[in-house]
Design a protein around this motif. Structure first.
Motif, PDB file in Angstrom:
ATOM      1  N   ALA A  63       4.698   3.831   6.005  1.00 29.44           N
ATOM      2  CA  ALA A  63       6.026   3.797   5.386  1.00 29.44           C
ATOM      3  C   ALA A  63       6.693   5.154   5.563  1.00 29.44           C
ATOM      4  O   ALA A  63       6.008   6.185   5.629  1.00 29.44           O
ATOM      5  CB  ALA A  63       5.906   3.459   3.898  1.00 29.44           C
ATOM      6  N   PRO A  64       8.016   5.199   5.654  1.00 29.19           N
ATOM      7  CA  PRO A  64       8.726   6.485   5.772  1.00 29.19           C
ATOM      8  C   PRO A  64       8.446   7.375   4.571  1.00 29.19           C
ATOM      9  O   PRO A  64       8.407   6.899   3.434  1.00 29.19           O
ATOM     10  CB  PRO A  64      10.202   6.079   5.835  1.00 29.19           C
ATOM     11  N   SER A  65       8.269   8.639   4.831  1.00 28.42           N
ATOM     12  CA  SER A  65       7.894   9.565   3.753  1.00 28.42           C
ATOM     13  C   SER A  65       9.045   9.906   2.831  1.00 28.42           C
ATOM     14  O   SER A  65       8.837  10.505   1.775  1.00 28.42           O
ATOM     15  CB  SER A  65       7.328  10.853   4.356  1.00 28.42           C
ATOM     16  N   ASN A  66      10.286   9.560   3.217  1.00 32.12           N
ATOM     17  CA  ASN A  66      11.436   9.999   2.427  1.00 32.12           C
ATOM     18  C   ASN A  66      12.000   8.920   1.517  1.00 32.12           C
ATOM     19  O   ASN A  66      13.022   9.139   0.881  1.00 32.12           O
ATOM     20  CB  ASN A  66      12.543  10.487   3.363  1.00 32.12           C
ATOM     21  N   ILE A  67      11.393   7.718   1.446  1.00 35.85           N
ATOM     22  CA  ILE A  67      11.954   6.689   0.574  1.00 35.85           C
ATOM     23  C   ILE A  67      11.670   7.016  -0.890  1.00 35.85           C
ATOM     24  O   ILE A  67      10.621   7.566  -1.229  1.00 35.85           O
ATOM     25  CB  ILE A  67      11.436   5.283   0.937  1.00 35.85           C
ATOM     26  N   SER A  68      12.631   6.669  -1.750  1.00 36.41           N
ATOM     27  CA  SER A  68      12.569   7.059  -3.158  1.00 36.41           C
ATOM     28  C   SER A  68      12.308   5.845  -4.039  1.00 36.41           C
ATOM     29  O   SER A  68      11.978   4.759  -3.570  1.00 36.41           O
ATOM     30  CB  SER A  68      13.882   7.740  -3.557  1.00 36.41           C
ATOM     31  N   TYR A  69      12.505   6.047  -5.353  1.00 37.48           N
ATOM     32  CA  TYR A  69      12.276   4.963  -6.315  1.00 37.48           C
ATOM     33  C   TYR A  69      13.283   3.828  -6.160  1.00 37.48           C
ATOM     34  O   TYR A  69      13.072   2.743  -6.701  1.00 37.48           O
ATOM     35  CB  TYR A  69      12.344   5.522  -7.740  1.00 37.48           C
ATOM     36  N   ILE A  70      14.381   4.069  -5.432  1.00 39.18           N
ATOM     37  CA  ILE A  70      15.374   3.012  -5.234  1.00 39.18           C
ATOM     38  C   ILE A  70      14.764   1.830  -4.480  1.00 39.18           C
ATOM     39  O   ILE A  70      15.196   0.694  -4.627  1.00 39.18           O
ATOM     40  CB  ILE A  70      16.592   3.568  -4.469  1.00 39.18           C
ATOM     41  N   TRP A  71      13.724   2.099  -3.684  1.00 40.56           N
ATOM     42  CA  TRP A  71      13.080   1.038  -2.910  1.00 40.56           C
ATOM     43  C   TRP A  71      12.082   0.226  -3.746  1.00 40.56           C
ATOM     44  O   TRP A  71      11.453  -0.683  -3.238  1.00 40.56           O
ATOM     45  CB  TRP A  71      12.365   1.627  -1.700  1.00 40.56           C
ATOM     46  N   ASN A  72      11.954   0.545  -5.023  1.00 37.00           N
ATOM     47  CA  ASN A  72      10.970  -0.152  -5.869  1.00 37.00           C
ATOM     48  C   ASN A  72      11.487  -1.478  -6.422  1.00 37.00           C
ATOM     49  O   ASN A  72      10.722  -2.227  -7.026  1.00 37.00           O
ATOM     50  CB  ASN A  72      10.551   0.739  -7.047  1.00 37.00           C
ATOM     51  N   PHE A  73      12.771  -1.763  -6.242  1.00 37.02           N
ATOM     52  CA  PHE A  73      13.299  -3.010  -6.795  1.00 37.02           C
ATOM     53  C   PHE A  73      12.683  -4.229  -6.131  1.00 37.02           C
ATOM     54  O   PHE A  73      12.579  -5.294  -6.744  1.00 37.02           O
ATOM     55  CB  PHE A  73      14.826  -3.045  -6.654  1.00 37.02           C
ATOM     56  N   GLY A  74      12.284  -4.109  -4.872  1.00 35.23           N
ATOM     57  CA  GLY A  74      11.632  -5.229  -4.201  1.00 35.23           C
ATOM     58  C   GLY A  74      10.316  -5.600  -4.854  1.00 35.23           C
ATOM     59  O   GLY A  74      10.031  -6.780  -5.101  1.00 35.23           O
ATOM     60  N   SER A  75       9.484  -4.588  -5.164  1.00 34.15           N
ATOM     61  CA  SER A  75       8.206  -4.866  -5.824  1.00 34.15           C
ATOM     62  C   SER A  75       8.423  -5.363  -7.246  1.00 34.15           C
ATOM     63  O   SER A  75       7.671  -6.223  -7.734  1.00 34.15           O
ATOM     64  CB  SER A  75       7.333  -3.601  -5.837  1.00 34.15           C
ATOM     65  N   LEU A  76       9.478  -4.882  -7.911  1.00 34.16           N
ATOM     66  CA  LEU A  76       9.791  -5.375  -9.258  1.00 34.16           C
ATOM     67  C   LEU A  76      10.206  -6.848  -9.218  1.00 34.16           C
ATOM     68  O   LEU A  76       9.877  -7.622 -10.124  1.00 34.16           O
ATOM     69  CB  LEU A  76      10.910  -4.534  -9.880  1.00 34.16           C
ATOM     70  N   LEU A  77      10.907  -7.244  -8.162  1.00 31.62           N
ATOM     71  CA  LEU A  77      11.262  -8.658  -8.005  1.00 31.62           C
ATOM     72  C   LEU A  77      10.013  -9.513  -7.820  1.00 31.62           C
ATOM     73  O   LEU A  77       9.932 -10.632  -8.349  1.00 31.62           O
ATOM     74  CB  LEU A  77      12.189  -8.828  -6.793  1.00 31.62           C
ATOM     75  N   GLY A  78       9.030  -8.983  -7.089  1.00 35.44           N
ATOM     76  CA  GLY A  78       7.772  -9.709  -6.936  1.00 35.44           C
ATOM     77  C   GLY A  78       7.058  -9.891  -8.257  1.00 35.44           C
ATOM     78  O   GLY A  78       6.520 -10.975  -8.548  1.00 35.44           O
ATOM     79  N   VAL A  79       7.061  -8.842  -9.088  1.00 39.07           N
ATOM     80  CA  VAL A  79       6.438  -8.931 -10.412  1.00 39.07           C
ATOM     81  C   VAL A  79       7.164  -9.958 -11.270  1.00 39.07           C
ATOM     82  O   VAL A  79       6.536 -10.772 -11.972  1.00 39.07           O
ATOM     83  CB  VAL A  79       6.436  -7.548 -11.100  1.00 39.07           C
ATOM     84  N   CYS A  80       8.503  -9.945 -11.221  1.00 36.49           N
ATOM     85  CA  CYS A  80       9.287 -10.920 -11.994  1.00 36.49           C
ATOM     86  C   CYS A  80       8.967 -12.350 -11.575  1.00 36.49           C
ATOM     87  O   CYS A  80       8.825 -13.237 -12.422  1.00 36.49           O
ATOM     88  CB  CYS A  80      10.779 -10.647 -11.815  1.00 36.49           C
ATOM     89  N   LEU A  81       8.845 -12.575 -10.265  1.00 38.82           N
ATOM     90  CA  LEU A  81       8.551 -13.921  -9.792  1.00 38.82           C
ATOM     91  C   LEU A  81       7.167 -14.374 -10.246  1.00 38.82           C
ATOM     92  O   LEU A  81       6.985 -15.535 -10.650  1.00 38.82           O
ATOM     93  CB  LEU A  81       8.645 -13.978  -8.271  1.00 38.82           C
ATOM     94  N   ILE A  82       6.187 -13.482 -10.203  1.00 39.55           N
ATOM     95  CA  ILE A  82       4.836 -13.823 -10.671  1.00 39.55           C
ATOM     96  C   ILE A  82       4.851 -14.192 -12.154  1.00 39.55           C
ATOM     97  O   ILE A  82       4.250 -15.189 -12.581  1.00 39.55           O
ATOM     98  CB  ILE A  82       3.864 -12.656 -10.404  1.00 39.55           C
ATOM     99  N   ILE A  83       5.576 -13.398 -12.953  1.00 38.32           N
ATOM    100  CA  ILE A  83       5.688 -13.693 -14.388  1.00 38.32           C
ATOM    101  C   ILE A  83       6.368 -15.043 -14.600  1.00 38.32           C
ATOM    102  O   ILE A  83       5.941 -15.855 -15.436  1.00 38.32           O
ATOM    103  CB  ILE A  83       6.461 -12.576 -15.106  1.00 38.32           C
ATOM    104  N   GLN A  84       7.435 -15.307 -13.830  1.00 44.63           N
ATOM    105  CA  GLN A  84       8.163 -16.560 -13.967  1.00 44.63           C
ATOM    106  C   GLN A  84       7.283 -17.759 -13.644  1.00 44.63           C
ATOM    107  O   GLN A  84       7.322 -18.785 -14.338  1.00 44.63           O
ATOM    108  CB  GLN A  84       9.382 -16.557 -13.042  1.00 44.63           C
ATOM    109  N   ILE A  85       6.483 -17.647 -12.594  1.00 47.34           N
ATOM    110  CA  ILE A  85       5.630 -18.771 -12.207  1.00 47.34           C
ATOM    111  C   ILE A  85       4.540 -19.013 -13.254  1.00 47.34           C
ATOM    112  O   ILE A  85       4.290 -20.151 -13.675  1.00 47.34           O
ATOM    113  CB  ILE A  85       5.011 -18.522 -10.818  1.00 47.34           C
ATOM    114  N   ILE A  86       3.884 -17.942 -13.706  1.00 43.97           N
ATOM    115  CA  ILE A  86       2.794 -18.089 -14.682  1.00 43.97           C
ATOM    116  C   ILE A  86       3.321 -18.647 -16.000  1.00 43.97           C
ATOM    117  O   ILE A  86       2.784 -19.621 -16.550  1.00 43.97           O
ATOM    118  CB  ILE A  86       2.075 -16.744 -14.897  1.00 43.97           C
ATOM    119  N   THR A  87       4.388 -18.033 -16.528  1.00 44.79           N
ATOM    120  CA  THR A  87       4.934 -18.509 -17.809  1.00 44.79           C
ATOM    121  C   THR A  87       5.571 -19.889 -17.650  1.00 44.79           C
ATOM    122  O   THR A  87       5.501 -20.715 -18.565  1.00 44.79           O
ATOM    123  CB  THR A  87       5.973 -17.519 -18.355  1.00 44.79           C
TER     124      THR A  87
END
Length: 365
Positions: free
Chosen positions: A22-46
């Protein structure tokens, strides 16, 4: 460790989430993708857990929800987690796509990545949404009756929408897998010297945002669980009475008085995102180096918030007029501003390069 790299399945996980460069200069702004994955997992389980206790019947649906809230062990937590995570899913996807628009993530070679990332879900009143199809000439009414399973919203309608609501998250999960494959194949940078492994350098960044998200989500669940909901959800549905405070959340139906025009605008607002790789022909991808385009981008973001505010209000003055101006600017941004400014920037860049080459030729050796 050997099994992690040699096993046919574990090696894929290792390649995607551990050793992935991964590029060394990416910041926390790129974390929304992983947060969307967490949301989807929570949505499916619940969602699966709630489906075990929910009864999709017009006579028992409201009662089964109350049963979940009052009788099922920790049922209220599961329901509030499901509803609040759905709201955060929309927040994160808007932020994720806003980041992609800013950094030009839809440009080559990431076009397929952009297409798989354009995800849309509509949860609204069944009568409002399905009635949109009645605007289609000649066959609209027949389509609506086919979707409803009758001449009005009835038990068949509830069963059909519940089945789709249960199925779509799994389809969305499959699309996300394709999105990750596209990210892995086309989301890398060309330089080998600016890459570092995803783990532990970026996985720990994800852990930080996961912790903050769970902290904020817990606050909403335990202290203000209905903040992002509607009070009418606690009133049993009556097919003969329309709620007096109903709001049409589809902003283009408010802004455009003609019903068919509003339906076309609603779908066009999403489909226009597929044209971005064609409309934006600028040689510079990121708006960070395009100050003129950056100015209009922030105007677009402000306009987006205005449209959300309009969609949360009743279809009356002055919201209708404001919504019409905001809708026009929304489409002008994609169809006029982006291609025009791209051509202007390319022309100015070519002129600057031409002048530089001319000066080099006149300088005596």
């Amino acid at each position: 460790m050997k099994n992690l790299k040699s096993h046919p399945i574990l090696s894929l996980a290792n390649e995607f989430i551990i050793d992935s460069p991964a590029p060394s200069n990416i910041s926390y702004i790129w974390n929304f993708g992983s947060l969307l994955g967490v949301c989807l997992i929570i949505q499916i389980i619940t969602g699966v857990t709630l489906a075990m206790h929910y009864c999709p019947s017009i006579d028992l649906a409201f009662t089964s929800v109350e049963h979940i809230m009052r009788d099922v062990n920790n049922g209220w937590i599961i329901r509030y987690m499901h509803s609040n995570t759905a709201a955060f899913f929309f927040i994160f996807i808007y932020l994720h796509m806003g980041k992609a628009l800013y950094y030009g993530s839809y440009s080559k070679p990431r076009i397929l990545l952009w297409y798989t990332g354009i995800q849309m879900s509509y949860w609204d009143l069944a009568t409002v949404i399905t009635n949109l199809f009645s605007a289609i000439p000649f066959i609209g009414t027949d389509i609506v009756q086919f979707i409803w399973g009758g001449f009005s919203v009835n038990n068949a309608t509830l069963n059909r929408f519940f089945s789709l609501h249960f199925l779509l998250p799994f389809i969305l999960a499959a699309v996300i897998v394709l999105h990750l494959i596209g990210l892995h194949q086309h989301g890398r940078i060309s330089s080998n010297g600016d890459k570092i492994p995803f783990h532990p350098y970026f996985s720990y960044k994800d852990y930080v945002t996961f912790f903050l998200f769970f902290l904020i989500l817990s606050f909403f669940i335990f202290f203000i669980p209905n903040f992002m909901g509607e009070a009418d959800n606690y009133i049993p549905a009556n097919p003969l009475v329309t709620p007096p405070s109903i709001k049409i959340d589809i902003i283009y139906l408010i802004s455009i008085p003609h019903k068919l025009g509003g339906v076309i605008a609603m779908f066009a607002a999403i489909l226009i995102l597929f044209l971005l790789p064609i409309l934006d022909i600028s040689k510079i991808r990121s708006l960070q180096f395009r100050p003129f385009m950056k100015f209009f981008y922030w105007l677009f973001i402000a306009n987006f918030f205005i449209l959300m505010w309009i969609g949360a209000n009743h279809a009356e003055a002055p919201f209708i007029v404001i919504g019409q101006f905001a809708t026009v600017f929304y489409f002008l941004y994609f169809l006029i501003l982006i291609p025009f400014i791209s051509i202007l920037e390319n022309t100015l860049a070519d002129i600057a390069i031409s002048n530089t080459n001319s000066k080099k030729r006149i300088i005596p050796k």
